[in-house]
Write a protein that holds these residues in place. Structure first.
Motif, mmCIF file in Angstrom:
data_model
loop_
_atom_site.group_PDB
_atom_site.id
_atom_site.type_symbol
_atom_site.label_atom_id
_atom_site.label_comp_id
_atom_site.label_asym_id
_atom_site.label_seq_id
_atom_site.Cartn_x
_atom_site.Cartn_y
_atom_site.Cartn_z
ATOM 1 N N LEU A 67 22.254 -39.165 18.165
ATOM 2 C CA LEU A 67 20.778 -39.321 17.481
ATOM 3 C C LEU A 67 20.983 -38.931 15.955
ATOM 4 C CD1 LEU A 67 17.666 -40.056 18.201
ATOM 5 C CD2 LEU A 67 17.651 -37.566 18.807
ATOM 6 N N ALA A 68 21.494 -37.861 15.843
ATOM 7 C CA ALA A 68 21.469 -37.071 14.710
ATOM 8 C C ALA A 68 22.204 -37.852 13.611
ATOM 9 C CB ALA A 68 22.012 -35.667 14.802
ATOM 10 N N ARG A 69 23.409 -38.383 14.015
ATOM 11 C CA ARG A 69 24.275 -39.393 12.938
ATOM 12 C C ARG A 69 23.487 -40.669 12.545
ATOM 13 N NH1 ARG A 69 28.322 -38.069 16.872
ATOM 14 N NH2 ARG A 69 28.183 -39.945 17.796
ATOM 15 N N SER A 70 22.488 -41.244 13.453
ATOM 16 C CA SER A 70 21.781 -42.169 13.235
ATOM 17 C C SER A 70 20.652 -42.007 12.323
ATOM 18 C CB SER A 70 21.122 -42.849 14.513
ATOM 19 O OG SER A 70 20.214 -42.161 15.142
ATOM 20 N N GLY A 71 20.310 -40.761 11.949
ATOM 21 C CA GLY A 71 19.127 -40.409 11.334
ATOM 22 C C GLY A 71 19.484 -39.180 10.303
ATOM 23 N N LEU A 72 18.310 -38.473 10.016
ATOM 24 C CA LEU A 72 18.124 -37.399 9.165
ATOM 25 C C LEU A 72 18.301 -36.170 9.883
ATOM 26 C CD1 LEU A 72 17.615 -36.451 6.126
ATOM 27 C CD2 LEU A 72 15.299 -36.575 7.019
ATOM 28 N N VAL A 73 19.416 -35.502 9.307
ATOM 29 C CA VAL A 73 19.500 -34.210 9.784
ATOM 30 C C VAL A 73 18.915 -33.002 8.882
ATOM 31 C CG1 VAL A 73 21.309 -32.155 10.437
ATOM 32 C CG2 VAL A 73 21.673 -34.652 11.220
ATOM 33 N N LEU A 74 18.000 -32.152 9.177
ATOM 34 C CA LEU A 74 17.553 -31.217 8.542
ATOM 35 C C LEU A 74 18.152 -29.970 8.643
ATOM 36 C CD1 LEU A 74 13.784 -32.086 9.333
ATOM 37 C CD2 LEU A 74 15.130 -32.823 7.252
ATOM 38 N N GLU A 75 19.088 -29.695 7.553
ATOM 39 C CA GLU A 75 19.851 -28.377 7.878
ATOM 40 C C GLU A 75 19.013 -27.236 7.706
ATOM 41 O OE1 GLU A 75 23.388 -28.348 5.419
ATOM 42 O OE2 GLU A 75 24.101 -30.107 6.061
ATOM 43 N N ASN A 76 17.984 -27.132 7.176
ATOM 44 C CA ASN A 76 17.162 -26.013 6.780
ATOM 45 C C ASN A 76 15.758 -26.226 7.474
ATOM 46 O OD1 ASN A 76 18.754 -24.047 5.277
ATOM 47 N ND2 ASN A 76 18.853 -25.696 3.667
ATOM 48 N N ALA A 77 15.478 -26.517 8.616
ATOM 49 C CA ALA A 77 14.452 -26.604 9.367
ATOM 50 C C ALA A 77 13.940 -25.097 9.911
ATOM 51 C CB ALA A 77 14.474 -27.648 10.353
ATOM 52 N N TYR A 78 12.435 -24.982 9.877
ATOM 53 C CA TYR A 78 12.072 -23.854 10.044
ATOM 54 C C TYR A 78 11.055 -23.839 11.085
ATOM 55 C CZ TYR A 78 14.998 -21.606 6.455
ATOM 56 O OH TYR A 78 16.378 -21.492 5.766
ATOM 57 N N MET A 79 10.910 -22.965 12.055
ATOM 58 C CA MET A 79 9.849 -22.417 12.654
ATOM 59 C C MET A 79 9.411 -21.153 12.513
ATOM 60 S SD MET A 79 8.906 -25.413 14.483
ATOM 61 C CE MET A 79 9.689 -27.006 14.909
ATOM 62 N N TYR A 80 8.398 -20.559 13.284
ATOM 63 C CA TYR A 80 8.159 -19.242 13.567
ATOM 64 C C TYR A 80 9.112 -18.496 14.489
ATOM 65 C CZ TYR A 80 3.476 -19.409 11.154
ATOM 66 O OH TYR A 80 2.640 -19.691 10.163
ATOM 67 N N PRO A 81 9.352 -17.273 14.560
ATOM 68 C CA PRO A 81 10.430 -16.682 15.318
ATOM 69 C C PRO A 81 9.984 -16.621 16.955
ATOM 70 C CG PRO A 81 9.225 -14.902 14.186
ATOM 71 C CD PRO A 81 8.842 -16.227 13.667
ATOM 72 N N THR A 82 8.892 -17.074 17.408
ATOM 73 C CA THR A 82 8.590 -16.978 18.547
ATOM 74 C C THR A 82 7.684 -18.293 18.891
ATOM 75 O OG1 THR A 82 6.638 -15.487 18.472
ATOM 76 C CG2 THR A 82 8.453 -14.473 19.134
#
Length: 507
Positions: A67-82
């Protein structure tokens, strides 16, 4: 003469067919069907390096990697810590200070001077992305973890905020809340937020609703499920499989589209349970990875790690089932798939990043994320930072919805085929006003630098994430000019948005 009559009849028939085609194409249904489907797969507690596409050689995720190879990988994707603030931010597109959801309430430490104790229930005034999608004709289903309502919403809404003490929750096996939730809390549940159906979403953050909770035999992952929002089926066996079954069934029913699948798996959240004995033995015997540290434990920790690996492989199998259905149904090309996690690793391990779930360091907030949409997204990896707040506006953009509510993120559809400058240079912010793994803090990331300001004493930490991803070198003293520049931007953001501080903050 006869031939002329036939030619005239044929011409008239063509005109009628053309008019009918125009009428059909102009109907709202046909217009709605031209909108793309969206499948949002959110995993619970999956770490940045818990997938092959981010470097894991111990955990096996061939379908997710494809799936990742077929699209866009966000190397710096962020959420909150919980999970609670992450899921609230995702659903509403709003920063934590707007909703008052700063962490999982029962995890808070300290008193009402050190904390602004977190809310649990997301109030009705905060619109979720599922609502405008429903108004635009999307048929939507939520499956899995919800965690956007507290166990006692009526009691919570009657409280005066800020609270003097943190909110509470019942024991996992205490079902006294269920009747009230099913009869009076629809507005706080998926069906009150634009979804046609809710499968398994409750106030709980984990699936272990049996007696003994995490220590129960099934851990909520093996049937019979004790979740009061999952109707038992004769072939129930494993929770992750069941949620996938129901998502595929819904897509089959609505494949004429457009549909929205909010598939928020409980896995790989604790309690850890091995999917099968065969898989468990496989990972017990598999060599570990000294770079990430995965598979390198011994003793009891090795057992837990092998069990955890089986849960990841099961997750991957189910993602593969979703992709297979979309391919076989011929609707993959008209479907945006988003894959992500709600916070950093908890059970997993990653020696390349500092911290874990609960921490504002990269190991706690940086998550594995990719987007796939054949023909619409150029396959590649990008280092441009993206936050969970960006998904709401992105969904609106993809669905061509003109949404005018308050949103703190930006649509990232520009990233589908290019590297927009405004996304490269914008700052990202976090505000954690209740204490969990460490003290309360505000954070700014701009370009490749990250500044943390702790609220209790004003202490600062500055890191160069490009050259120091493990955040080992605090650059505050070495780079005072950059420190002060980023601090001014952070303070200005708080002032502009009237961001609240805990009563005991030294700022």
């Amino acid at each position: 003469m006869e031939q002329n009559r036939e030619m005239k009849f044929f011409a008239l028939l063509c005109q009628v067919c053309y008019i009918v085609a125009l009428m059909v194409c102009s109907t709202p249904c046909a217009m709605a069907n031209s909108k793309p489907n969206i499948v949002f797969i959110l995993v619970d507690d999956l770490g940045h390096a818990d997938v092959g596409f981010n470097g894991s050689t111990f955990y096996e995720t061939p379908n997710i990697d494809s799936l990742a190879r077929s699209g866009l990988v966000l190397e710096n994707a962020y959420m909150y810590p919980t999970c609670s603030p992450s899921r609230t931010a995702l659903a509403t597109g709003k920063q934590s200070f707007r909703t008052g959801v700063y962490t999982v309430p029962v995890l808070e430490k300290g008193d009402d001077q050190e904390n602004i104790f977190s809310r649990w229930t997301v109030e009705e005034e905060h619109i979720m992305y599922s609502q405008p999608l429903a108004e635009a004709g999307y048929k939507s289903i939520h499956l899995g973890k919800w965690h956007l309502v507290g166990p006692y919403p009526q009691e919570e809404m009657a409280m005066t905020f800020p609270l003097k003490e943190k909110l509470r929750q019942p024991d996992p096996w205490d079902f006294s809340w269920v009747a009230y939730h099913k009869q009076h809390c629809r507005k706080y549940y998926p069906e009150g937020r634009g979804y046609l159906k809710n499968v398994g979403g409750t106030y709980r953050g984990d699936p272990a609703l049996e007696v003994d909770g995490y220590h129960s035999e099934t851990g909520g992952y093996f049937a019979p499920f004790s979740n009061p929002f999952i109707e038992s089926k004769p072939d129930d066996e494993w929770l992750t499989d069941r949620l996938t079954d129901d998502s595929i069934e819904f897509m089959e029913q609505h494949q004429d589209g457009p549909f929205f699948i909010n598939l928020h798996y409980y896995t790989v959240h604790r309690p850890v349970r091995p999917r099968s004995e065969a898989l468990f033995e496989k990972y017990m015997e598999k060599a570990g990875d000294p770079i990430t540290g995965q598979g390198m434990e011994t003793g009891k920790r090795k057992v837990i790690e092998a069990q955890y690996a089986t849960m990841i492989e099961s997750l991957d199998d189910n993602v593969g089932r979703i992709l297979e259905f979309l391919d076989n149904s011929g609707i993959r090309d008209n479907t945006l798939i988003v894959f992500s996690s709600d916070n950093g690793q908890n059970i997993g391990r990653n020696n390349r990043l500092r911290g874990k779930k609960g921490h504002i360091y990269e190991g706690g907030i940086r998550v594995p994320t990719c987007l796939s949409w054949p023909g619409k997204i150029t396959p590649r990896r990008t280092t441009i930072p993206v936050t969970g707040l960006d998904f709401f506006p992105t969904f609106m953009d993809v669905a061509e919805i003109d949404y005018d509510g308050v949103l703190d993120g930006d649509s990232i559809t520009g990233l589908f085929t290019a590297e927009p400058e405004h996304l490269q240079t914008r700052p990202l912010y976090w505000h954690l006003a209740s204490r969990n793994a460490h003290g309360t803090c505000s954070v700014i990331r701009k370009n490749h630098h990250k500044l943390i300001q702790y609220l209790a004493d004003g202490k600062l930490e500055l890191y160069d994430l490009r050259n120091d991803p493990k955040e080992e070198q605090n650059l505050v003293e070495n780079n005072p000019e950059l420190t002060q520049s980023m601090l001014r931007a952070l303070v200005q953001w708080r002032q502009t948005n009237d961001v609240p501080l805990p009563p005991g903050a030294a700022l």
